[in-house]
Write a protein that holds these residues in place. Structure first.
Motif, short mmCIF file in Angstrom:
data_model
loop_
_atom_site.label_atom_id
_atom_site.label_comp_id
_atom_site.label_asym_id
_atom_site.label_seq_id
_atom_site.Cartn_x
_atom_site.Cartn_y
_atom_site.Cartn_z
N GLN A 149 4.62 9.09 -7.13
CA GLN A 149 3.56 9.01 -8.51
C GLN A 149 3.21 10.09 -9.62
O GLN A 149 3.12 11.26 -9.30
CB GLN A 149 2.72 8.61 -7.60
CG GLN A 149 1.12 8.07 -7.50
CD GLN A 149 0.19 9.05 -8.49
OE1 GLN A 149 0.06 10.26 -7.45
NE2 GLN A 149 -0.30 8.64 -9.47
N SER A 154 2.26 -5.26 -9.17
CA SER A 154 2.79 -4.48 -8.38
C SER A 154 4.52 -4.99 -8.07
O SER A 154 4.22 -6.85 -8.10
CB SER A 154 2.46 -4.69 -6.96
OG SER A 154 2.28 -5.29 -6.10
N GLU A 174 -3.53 -3.92 -11.46
CA GLU A 174 -3.22 -2.95 -10.89
C GLU A 174 -1.66 -4.37 -11.32
O GLU A 174 -1.76 -5.79 -10.65
CB GLU A 174 -2.93 -3.27 -9.72
CG GLU A 174 -1.66 -2.46 -8.50
CD GLU A 174 -2.18 -2.18 -7.35
OE1 GLU A 174 -2.73 -1.17 -6.91
OE2 GLU A 174 -1.84 -2.85 -6.80
N ASN A 193 9.44 -0.38 -3.73
CA ASN A 193 7.85 -1.18 -4.38
C ASN A 193 7.37 -0.21 -5.02
O ASN A 193 7.77 0.87 -5.07
CB ASN A 193 6.43 -0.57 -2.43
CG ASN A 193 5.17 -0.97 -3.14
OD1 ASN A 193 4.28 -0.86 -4.05
ND2 ASN A 193 4.88 -2.12 -4.05
N MET A 194 7.13 -0.42 -6.32
CA MET A 194 6.71 -0.56 -7.24
C MET A 194 5.73 -0.57 -8.18
O MET A 194 5.53 -1.62 -8.41
CB MET A 194 7.80 -0.64 -8.34
CG MET A 194 7.38 0.16 -9.71
SD MET A 194 8.82 0.06 -11.20
CE MET A 194 10.09 1.86 -10.43
N THR A 195 4.73 0.06 -8.44
CA THR A 195 3.46 0.00 -8.74
C THR A 195 2.89 0.23 -9.56
O THR A 195 3.12 1.59 -10.54
CB THR A 195 2.18 0.32 -7.38
OG1 THR A 195 2.74 -0.83 -6.44
CG2 THR A 195 0.81 -0.16 -7.79
N TYR A 196 2.41 -0.57 -10.94
CA TYR A 196 1.94 0.39 -11.96
C TYR A 196 0.19 -0.29 -12.20
O TYR A 196 0.22 -1.58 -12.29
CB TYR A 196 2.60 -0.76 -13.45
CG TYR A 196 2.00 -0.31 -14.56
CD1 TYR A 196 2.26 1.44 -15.48
CD2 TYR A 196 1.47 -1.11 -15.45
CE1 TYR A 196 1.94 1.55 -16.34
CE2 TYR A 196 1.41 -0.76 -17.10
CZ TYR A 196 1.27 0.83 -17.19
OH TYR A 196 0.47 0.73 -18.51
N GLN A 197 -0.51 1.06 -12.25
CA GLN A 197 -1.83 0.91 -13.13
C GLN A 197 -1.80 1.35 -13.83
O GLN A 197 -2.96 1.92 -14.35
CB GLN A 197 -3.15 1.39 -11.82
CG GLN A 197 -2.37 0.80 -9.94
CD GLN A 197 -3.29 2.13 -9.72
OE1 GLN A 197 -4.26 2.65 -9.78
NE2 GLN A 197 -3.02 1.49 -8.52
N GLN A 219 4.55 1.27 2.09
CA GLN A 219 4.80 1.33 0.93
C GLN A 219 4.56 1.96 0.37
O GLN A 219 4.58 1.41 -1.00
CB GLN A 219 4.41 -0.32 0.49
CG GLN A 219 5.75 -1.44 0.97
CD GLN A 219 5.48 -2.63 1.47
OE1 GLN A 219 4.29 -2.96 0.83
NE2 GLN A 219 6.80 -3.13 0.55
N LYS A 220 3.23 2.66 0.49
CA LYS A 220 2.14 3.49 -0.31
C LYS A 220 2.91 5.11 -0.24
O LYS A 220 2.56 5.80 0.24
CB LYS A 220 1.02 3.61 -0.47
CG LYS A 220 0.34 1.92 -0.35
CD LYS A 220 0.24 2.35 -2.28
CE LYS A 220 -0.76 0.58 -2.26
NZ LYS A 220 -0.50 0.04 -3.88
N ASP A 228 7.47 -5.59 -5.41
CA ASP A 228 8.14 -4.94 -3.72
C ASP A 228 9.51 -6.18 -3.69
O ASP A 228 9.47 -7.48 -3.43
CB ASP A 228 6.94 -4.99 -2.85
CG ASP A 228 6.49 -6.29 -2.71
OD1 ASP A 228 5.05 -6.46 -2.16
OD2 ASP A 228 6.85 -6.65 -1.95
N ALA A 261 6.06 4.71 -6.87
CA ALA A 261 7.92 3.63 -6.60
C ALA A 261 7.74 4.83 -5.36
O ALA A 261 7.77 5.64 -5.10
CB ALA A 261 8.90 4.09 -7.61
#
Length: 817
Positions: free
Chosen positions: A271, A337, A335, A325-329, A242-243, A339, A277
């Motif tokens: 990224q 996210s 963080e 998966n989408m991650t926002y920092q 997922q990363k 998913d 994502a």
């Protein structure tokens, strides 16, 4: 008598407020932690080496503690380490890696200066070659063992079940039921989250999850109070990819096999700055016929009679699976996210059974058959919102998750029973039936975890989890009446069954590092309320209960490479599967039915483990003796009536005890040979005196598995999997031995952009399950084989170019630390 149904309430909405980052006011920062400093230079010229990689791992546990890169002047600074002993390895492109002497940090001396580290240029690196980073295939920590499976040729183009078959102590039978150390009461997690699916549904789901989506598998045989208490055999956590790498990258896979297997998939990662994502899509089609044979001696009849059954089942699934998966920092401390996963399966199935009734001399006295066909529809959807916050001090964190899950499965099945002449020609139709079964399940859960480092190297972890689960199963049976030329409802088999469960639990765990000793103790307490509602019979069963689950862990580092551990836990297996509870008869075929038991109680297990582990540069070995004591163990039982129809039902037996040992040795590193060999042996004794003293049983079981890979050339790898599970005695019979063999070959070309993989599946046709039911009234031998022997060829093309690692992982530490 049924009790009044408890009110099922919504989870407290106020708890959602903890999802926001204002919880930073909950506690003050602890005292500063330790750090390692130094400088990396070229040993020949003394020039500083920029961007050298520095990996720091705990000597006691083997767990990675930090990863940093040197600055432009070669400086090393590894901040926010807890007191302890650490192994430090320095690597740089074009230089030989260097392992430093053990670095020890204490409360009195929290900082260590390792001085100037000179790296020697490696002349081999001057040749034109691809430089790739690899990680150990087997990684161990005090509470779990991780198996990296993402690059295994023996799983390429397969499913998550093929991945599990490659893992020591795990077994997958011909019905896709997963067991750990011979016990089926194991919880399967996806990315650390328990699946709400039950045994049969879960097997189907794992059979449609592509192996390429799996990064690694974690085996947690004795989880702590930090983990969910479900699963008397422990936890198997399947971690998906997922990363994404920094930048933009992805891959496309196409595969086909000689059994009608087709698979296709694509994944991509992106990224940029604080936003990343990852998504994937896969398609799978397969065809693996199953052949069943049953021989039964009817001892209840005088003179004796016999029954022979032979069946052929074809199953052709078509599966689509999408993950994202989408991650926002937004900063160094937060963080957010989201998913999701969606899977849709349609399976065309036909099943033909021939029944031969024989007399004492084995002469044919009756001949009948049954044909059935159906199209099974199945779908799963999951979505989760996650938030993580890191406070000012290293290790001080708050995380939360809100999750929704839906699943459905079912469809109509057309059945035709006929009487036959001895020649096989039909004489009369005895049954023409349409059976429609649907199962719908939904789960909503809220989870929160808080970690607070305290003074003196002590850490507090606490959390809450609440979930609501509803399962509804309906069965409608319509029989065709030839005399009236119409269909009639069979009310004896019609059912509408629902199961509602509401669980609230909280936990607290304290752990500390005292010199070479690591200590952990915790407790989890829960309140559960369950209601079974059989609407067609106007029957309701309430089952509220409270439980407490203590756990403990002691780890002692004997030296830099050896550690000794002792752990204890209490766990539960809930009777929350409609197949276990629904008392409505469900016909498996004309002569076999299944009936649930709504009075089943939860099964509790107390487990104790002692482990010895050695971690070296290339070889990792561990041996783990264990003891498990189960109360109210759930078992399946069979009976037979005067018409020759067998009934399977379920009951709680008084106790079950198991003593055994696991052993695993793994060879990793950069050599030409790598892999692992593992084995498990146990003695098990059950006490079924509360049901029937003759059902009590004892057995010795064992299994062995090896997965070895050989680097034929710089681009070609070969891999072999061989596993064997020995015969075991169970209540009312035995389960036969099983053997599995598969081979894989992979060639990476075009600068590793294109990977070609050939799988040789079951080359010796050993995929077979044999079992027996031994009862004073009848003896039955079951023999089932699945035709999976064949070849599969797949090609994977990777694209994109990853940049240097950016902010793809939350550091959860103060800025500028």
């Amino acid at each position: 008598m049924p009790n009044r149904r408890p009110e099922v309430r919504r989870l407290p909405g106020a708890l959602l407020a903890l999802l926001v980052p204002f919880a930073g006011l909950l506690a003050q920062s602890p005292s500063p932690t330790s750090a390692i400093r130094g400088r990396v230079v070229d040993a020949a010229s003394g020039a500083p080496i920029d961007n050298a990689s520095v990996d720091v791992a705990s000597v006691a546990t083997g767990v990675a503690a930090a990863h940093v890169n040197t600055t432009a002047d070669g400086a090393i600074r590894v901040p926010s380490l807890r007191p302890g002993r650490y192994r430090v390895i320095v690597r740089a492109l074009g230089f030989a890696p260097k392992t430093l002497p053990i670095v020890e940090l204490t409360v009195a001396r929290p900082d260590a200066d390792v001085g100037t580290i000179g790296l020697t240029a490696n002349p081999l690196q001057l040749q034109s070659q691809a430089v790739t980073a690899t990680r150990q295939e087997v990684q161990t920590t005090p509470d779990r063992t991780s198996y990296v499976v993402r690059d295994m040729p023996t799983t390429k183009g397969g499913t998550a079940l093929d991945v599990l078959r490659n893992v020591p102590s795990v077994d997958v039978d011909i019905d896709n039921v997963v067991s750990l150390r011979g016990e089926t009461g194991v919880v399967i997690q996806i990315n650390g989250r328990p699946s709400p699916l039950k045994a049969a549904q879960l097997g189907n789901f794992l059979a449609q999850l592509p192996a390429d989506a799996v990064d690694h598998v974690e085996i947690i045989p004795n989880p702590s109070a930090r983990d969910d208490a479900d699963g008397v055999a422990g936890i198997i956590n399947i971690v998906l990819r997922q990363k994404p790498d920094a930048g933009t990258s992805g891959a496309v896979t196409l595969g086909a096999g000689t059994t009608g297997h087709i698979d296709a998939g694509a994944n991509g990662g992106w990224q940029r700055g604080p936003l990343s994502a990852f998504g994937s899509y896969s398609l799978l089609r397969d065809n693996s016929p199953r052949y069943d044979a049953i021989f039964r001696q009817n001892s209840y009849e005088r003179p004796l009679s016999y029954l022979q059954e032979s069946g052929t089942r074809t199953q052709i699934p078509l599966v689509h699976t999408v993950t994202g998966n989408m991650t926002y920092q937004p900063g160094d401390h937060d963080e957010l996210s989201v998913d999701g996963l969606y899977s849709q399966r349609r399976e065309w199935e036909t099943y033909g059974i021939l029944y031969r009734t024989l007399d004492t001399s084995l002469a044919l006295t009756n001949l009948t058959n049954r044909h059935s066909k159906d199209v099974n529809h199945e779908g799963s959807a999951e979505a989760a919102l996650n938030y993580k916050h890191g406070f000012a001090a290293k290790g001080h964190t708050l995380s939360s998750e809100l999750r929704f899950e839906e699943h459905f499965e079912g469809g109509p099945t057309d059945i035709l029973d006929q009487s036959l002449w001895p020649t096989g020609a039909p004489t009369t139709t005895t049954l023409q039936q349409t059976r429609t079964v649907w199962t719908h399940s939904s789960t909503t859960s809220l989870k929160m975890d808080y970690v607070q480092p305290l003074a003196g190297g002590v850490r507090l972890t606490a959390g809450y989890k609440g979930y609501m689960q509803r399962i509804r199963t309906t069965q409608d049976v319509q029989n065709f009446d030839a005399v009236r030329s119409t269909t009639l409802t069979d009310t004896s088999q019609t059912s509408d069954f629902s199961y509602d469960e509401l669980v609230h639990d909280g936990y607290g765990v304290l752990d500390a590092q005292v010199g070479r000793l690591q200590l952990e103790g915790g407790i989890r307490a829960e309140h559960a309320g369950a209601t079974f509602d059989l609407r067609t019979r106007s029957q309701r069963y309430d089952n509220p209960y409270n439980s407490v689950f203590p756990s403990g862990l002691v780890v002692f580092a004997l030296d830099d490479t050896h550690q000794l551990k002792l752990s204890y836990s209490t766990r539960i297996r809930r009777p929350d599967d409609p197949d276990l509870l629904d008392p409505t008869p469900h016909a498996l075929d004309a002569l076999n039915i299944s009936v649930g038991n709504p009075y089943l109680r939860p099964e509790y297990i107390r487990a104790l483990e002692l482990g010895l582990q050695r971690s070296g540069d290339r070889v990792t070995a561990q041996i783990t003796p264990f003891y498990r004591h189960s109360l109210d163990a759930v078992r399946s039982l069979r009976t037979i009536d005067s018409a020759g129809i067998t009934t399977r039902t379920y009951a709680n037996i008084a106790t079950n005890d198991a003593y055994g040992t696991d052993a695993t040795m793994a060879l990793g590193g950069g050599g030409r040979i790598r892999g692992f060999v593992g084995g498990s042996a146990y003695y098990q004794r059950s006490n079924a005196g509360n049901v029937d003293p003759t059902l009590s049983a004892s057995t010795f079981g064992w299994s062995v598995r090896t997965n070895a890979a050989f680097r034929v050339s710089p681009t070609v790898d070969a891999q072999a999997l061989v596993s064997y599970v020995g015969r075991t005695t169970v209540e009312q019979g035995w389960n036969g031995a099983r053997t599995r063999v598969s081979l894989g070959f992979r060639d990476k070309v075009l600068a590793d952009r294109l990977s070609l993989t050939l799988r040789v599946i079951d080359p010796f046709s050993t995929t077979r399950d044999r079992s027996a039911t031994l009862d004073p009234r009848f003896t039955q031998i079951n023999d089932r084989t699945r035709a999976i022997r064949g070849l599969q060829l797949s090609a994977t093309w990777t694209f994109g170019r990853a940049r240097k690692k950016g902010r793809d992982q939350i550091e959860l530490e103060p800025s500028g630390a």
